[in-house]
Motif scaffolding. Structure first.
Motif, PDB file in Angstrom:
ATOM      1  N   LYS A   1       2.843 -13.448 -43.451  1.00  0.00           N
ATOM      2  CA  LYS A   1       1.574 -12.747 -42.109  1.00  0.00           C
ATOM      3  C   LYS A   1       1.266 -13.520 -41.159  1.00  0.00           C
ATOM      4  O   LYS A   1       0.404 -13.836 -40.150  1.00  0.00           O
ATOM      5  CB  LYS A   1       0.226 -12.848 -43.158  1.00  0.00           C
ATOM      6  CG  LYS A   1       0.123 -11.571 -44.255  1.00  0.00           C
ATOM      7  CD  LYS A   1      -1.649 -11.638 -44.882  1.00  0.00           C
ATOM      8  CE  LYS A   1      -1.989 -10.846 -45.988  1.00  0.00           C
ATOM      9  NZ  LYS A   1      -3.301 -10.637 -46.188  1.00  0.00           N
ATOM     10  N   SER A   2       2.562 -14.299 -40.960  1.00  0.00           N
ATOM     11  CA  SER A   2       2.100 -15.298 -39.571  1.00  0.00           C
ATOM     12  C   SER A   2       2.258 -14.300 -38.512  1.00  0.00           C
ATOM     13  O   SER A   2       2.109 -14.346 -37.041  1.00  0.00           O
ATOM     14  CB  SER A   2       3.319 -15.870 -39.167  1.00  0.00           C
ATOM     15  OG  SER A   2       4.977 -15.638 -40.393  1.00  0.00           O
ATOM     16  N   ASP A   3       2.344 -12.773 -38.339  1.00  0.00           N
ATOM     17  CA  ASP A   3       2.318 -11.988 -37.517  1.00  0.00           C
ATOM     18  C   ASP A   3       0.732 -12.162 -36.710  1.00  0.00           C
ATOM     19  O   ASP A   3       0.946 -11.906 -35.397  1.00  0.00           O
ATOM     20  CB  ASP A   3       2.733 -10.791 -37.938  1.00  0.00           C
ATOM     21  CG  ASP A   3       2.135  -9.841 -38.863  1.00  0.00           C
ATOM     22  OD1 ASP A   3       1.354  -9.220 -38.789  1.00  0.00           O
ATOM     23  OD2 ASP A   3       2.114 -10.500 -40.149  1.00  0.00           O
ATOM     24  N   LEU A   4       0.147 -12.513 -37.650  1.00  0.00           N
ATOM     25  CA  LEU A   4      -1.512 -12.533 -37.748  1.00  0.00           C
ATOM     26  C   LEU A   4      -1.722 -14.377 -36.531  1.00  0.00           C
ATOM     27  O   LEU A   4      -2.600 -13.940 -36.103  1.00  0.00           O
ATOM     28  CB  LEU A   4      -2.157 -12.794 -39.062  1.00  0.00           C
ATOM     29  CG  LEU A   4      -1.908 -11.266 -39.810  1.00  0.00           C
ATOM     30  CD1 LEU A   4      -2.843 -11.525 -41.063  1.00  0.00           C
ATOM     31  CD2 LEU A   4      -2.558 -10.045 -38.568  1.00  0.00           C
ATOM     32  N   LEU A   5      -1.055 -14.359 -36.655  1.00  0.00           N
ATOM     33  CA  LEU A   5      -0.687 -16.162 -35.992  1.00  0.00           C
ATOM     34  C   LEU A   5      -0.423 -15.813 -34.113  1.00  0.00           C
ATOM     35  O   LEU A   5       0.628 -14.861 -34.378  1.00  0.00           O
ATOM     36  CB  LEU A   5      -0.110 -16.813 -36.423  1.00  0.00           C
ATOM     37  CG  LEU A   5      -0.018 -17.705 -38.388  1.00  0.00           C
ATOM     38  CD1 LEU A   5       0.147 -18.160 -38.083  1.00  0.00           C
ATOM     39  CD2 LEU A   5      -2.006 -18.053 -38.168  1.00  0.00           C
ATOM     40  N   SER A   6      -1.644 -16.614 -33.643  1.00  0.00           N
ATOM     41  CA  SER A   6      -0.510 -16.892 -32.412  1.00  0.00           C
ATOM     42  C   SER A   6       0.738 -17.101 -32.516  1.00  0.00           C
ATOM     43  O   SER A   6       1.388 -18.233 -33.081  1.00  0.00           O
ATOM     44  CB  SER A   6      -1.681 -17.908 -31.331  1.00  0.00           C
ATOM     45  OG  SER A   6      -1.695 -18.922 -31.647  1.00  0.00           O
ATOM     46  N   ASP A   7       2.031 -17.785 -31.406  1.00  0.00           N
ATOM     47  CA  ASP A   7       3.176 -17.788 -31.078  1.00  0.00           C
ATOM     48  C   ASP A   7       2.656 -20.158 -31.297  1.00  0.00           C
ATOM     49  O   ASP A   7       3.492 -20.431 -32.242  1.00  0.00           O
ATOM     50  CB  ASP A   7       3.435 -17.735 -29.599  1.00  0.00           C
ATOM     51  CG  ASP A   7       4.367 -16.367 -30.179  1.00  0.00           C
ATOM     52  OD1 ASP A   7       3.849 -15.336 -30.781  1.00  0.00           O
ATOM     53  OD2 ASP A   7       4.371 -15.897 -28.763  1.00  0.00           O
ATOM     54  N   ASP A   8       1.924 -20.378 -30.970  1.00  0.00           N
ATOM     55  CA  ASP A   8       1.413 -21.507 -31.220  1.00  0.00           C
ATOM     56  C   ASP A   8       1.324 -22.062 -32.037  1.00  0.00           C
ATOM     57  O   ASP A   8       2.113 -22.502 -33.305  1.00  0.00           O
ATOM     58  CB  ASP A   8       0.187 -22.143 -30.503  1.00  0.00           C
ATOM     59  CG  ASP A   8       0.787 -22.268 -29.092  1.00  0.00           C
ATOM     60  OD1 ASP A   8       2.010 -21.477 -28.312  1.00  0.00           O
ATOM     61  OD2 ASP A   8      -0.341 -22.424 -27.903  1.00  0.00           O
ATOM     62  N   LYS A   9       0.226 -21.604 -32.585  1.00  0.00           N
ATOM     63  CA  LYS A   9      -0.065 -21.966 -34.602  1.00  0.00           C
ATOM     64  C   LYS A   9       1.673 -21.505 -35.402  1.00  0.00           C
ATOM     65  O   LYS A   9       1.889 -22.407 -36.657  1.00  0.00           O
ATOM     66  CB  LYS A   9      -1.023 -21.064 -34.839  1.00  0.00           C
ATOM     67  CG  LYS A   9      -2.752 -20.929 -34.116  1.00  0.00           C
ATOM     68  CD  LYS A   9      -2.828 -22.649 -35.095  1.00  0.00           C
ATOM     69  CE  LYS A   9      -4.205 -23.187 -33.995  1.00  0.00           C
ATOM     70  NZ  LYS A   9      -4.179 -24.429 -34.461  1.00  0.00           N
ATOM     71  N   TYR A  10       1.973 -20.173 -34.664  1.00  0.00           N
ATOM     72  CA  TYR A  10       2.928 -20.187 -35.930  1.00  0.00           C
ATOM     73  C   TYR A  10       3.771 -20.896 -35.456  1.00  0.00           C
ATOM     74  O   TYR A  10       4.583 -21.815 -36.713  1.00  0.00           O
ATOM     75  CB  TYR A  10       3.990 -19.009 -35.527  1.00  0.00           C
ATOM     76  CG  TYR A  10       5.624 -18.488 -35.378  1.00  0.00           C
ATOM     77  CD1 TYR A  10       5.268 -18.302 -37.441  1.00  0.00           C
ATOM     78  CD2 TYR A  10       6.341 -18.566 -34.835  1.00  0.00           C
ATOM     79  CE1 TYR A  10       6.927 -18.855 -38.059  1.00  0.00           C
ATOM     80  CE2 TYR A  10       7.378 -18.013 -35.848  1.00  0.00           C
ATOM     81  CZ  TYR A  10       8.068 -18.375 -37.029  1.00  0.00           C
ATOM     82  OH  TYR A  10       9.085 -18.167 -37.541  1.00  0.00           O
ATOM     83  N   LEU A  11       4.751 -22.039 -34.502  1.00  0.00           N
ATOM     84  CA  LEU A  11       5.024 -23.152 -34.135  1.00  0.00           C
ATOM     85  C   LEU A  11       5.302 -24.615 -35.325  1.00  0.00           C
ATOM     86  O   LEU A  11       5.835 -24.241 -35.690  1.00  0.00           O
ATOM     87  CB  LEU A  11       5.313 -23.183 -33.150  1.00  0.00           C
ATOM     88  CG  LEU A  11       6.429 -21.764 -32.281  1.00  0.00           C
ATOM     89  CD1 LEU A  11       6.692 -22.341 -30.699  1.00  0.00           C
ATOM     90  CD2 LEU A  11       8.047 -22.093 -32.897  1.00  0.00           C
TER      91      LEU A  11
END
Ligand code: GTP
Ligand code: ZN
Length: 296
Positions: A115-125
């Motif tokens: 479910k990291s597709d639900l995060l912004s790119d910054d939050k994912y990083l």
């Protein structure tokens, strides 16, 4: 004729056993004397059985390497800890608690981010960096932003061969969805998180082992909380693999890595070699375990 096999499914008093020799699936019952001795066969058990008639009988359960209560499965080699980045949100406390429980049962945990597709790119990083810490601590981590990236799913499947694997993790983390991607024939029921949480019950009910990628794999019911009831304060630090890299050098045998002098674990923490969040969770769990002792 006595044969050997493994229980891969249990349904209301019957046990389906996969024959070691010819992969035949045989429905069996447990002999009455198991009940008298209060022994209950578990999915995953290696058994001796007799199958001369229509229905086989389990004669003996071979010694277990380990067993879990939730899910009720024996002889597990590895656990895929399905960890959602959002809905439910990532919690290092919950992840560490799950990892500790698995390590306590002598099972190898692997971390699989969903479910990291639900995060912004910054939050994912940010999250990817945290998970890099788990990789450094010694865990195998699957952290692609697309949980179902084909190459990553293939890499996960490659770990299944000749092993018993369970999927575990919080309710709604995406265990069944991931398993359905791994084997499109499974068709496991999945549910939107709002439904699973509101109804307070899980999509996954039955425990059985599926034959996937030359191994046996179980989907298991999710949970909303777990405890560390079976773990002792002495055992706890040994369940953090990265602590073990340093604890041999501590001045005191059985060092708890709290206030002892010349503690190599604390030195590694200060040198940035051990994650602060993991150490903080360690202290938190230690406190929790000590508080059980006071209550019981
Ligand atoms: N956006 C997004 N949604 C996902 C992902 N994985 C799962 N979901 C959704 O999350 C919800 C819960 O997924 P499940 O596979 O049922 O979760 P589970 O861990 O098996 O849940 P329990 O059976 O209750 O333990 C479903 O609506 C899925 O479609 C993902 O990687 N990204
Ligand atoms: Zn120490």
């Amino acid at each position: 004729m006595e044969r050997t096999g493994r229980i891969i499914k249990s349904i209301s008093g019957f046990y389906d056993v996969l024959d070691d020799e010819n992969s035949e699936l045989i429905r069996t019952r447990a002999r009455g004397n198991f009940r008298k001795r209060k022994i209950k066969p578990l999915v995953g058990d290696k058994v001796k059985f007799d199958a001369t008639g229509d229905l086989g009988y389990i004669l003996e359960i071979l010694p277990r390497d380990n067993s879990l209560v939730r899910p009720p499965i024996a002889n597990i080699d590895q656990a895929i800890v399905v960890t959602s980045a959002a809905e439910p949100n990532f919690s290092s406390n919950l992840l560490d608690k799950i990892l500790i429980n698995i390590e306590h049962n002598d099972i190898k945990p692997l971390i699989y981010l969903t479910k990291s597709d639900l995060l912004s790119d910054d939050k994912y990083l940010e999250l990817k960096e945290i998970l890099a810490g788990y990789h450094n601590a010694g865990y195998q981590v699957f952290d692609d932003q697309d949980s179902y990236n084909d190459m990553q799913v293939e890499k996960l499947k490659a770990t299944f061969a000749d092993k018993v694997t369970v999927f575990t993790g919080q309710s709604g983390a995406g265990k069944s969805t991931l398993l359905n991607h791994i084997d499109t024939e499974l068709g496991l029921a999945t549910a939107a998180i709002s439904q699973t949480l509101n109804r307070g019950k899980h999509t996954t009910r039955q425990v059985s082992l599926f034959d996937i990628a030359d191994g046996l794999v179980a989907d298991t019911p999710g949970f909303s909380s777990i405890d560390l009831m079976d773990v002792t304060a002495e055992e706890l630090p040994t369940l953090f693999p990265e602590f073990l890299q340093y604890s041999g050098g501590c001045q005191f045998r059985g060092c708890h890595h709290v206030n002892e002098p010349n503690c190599k674990v604390k030195e590694a923490l200060e040198a940035g070699e051990i994650m602060h969040s993991r150490y903080d969770n360690y202290l938190y769990f230690l406190n929790e375990i000590n508080s059980y002792k006071k209550r019981y």
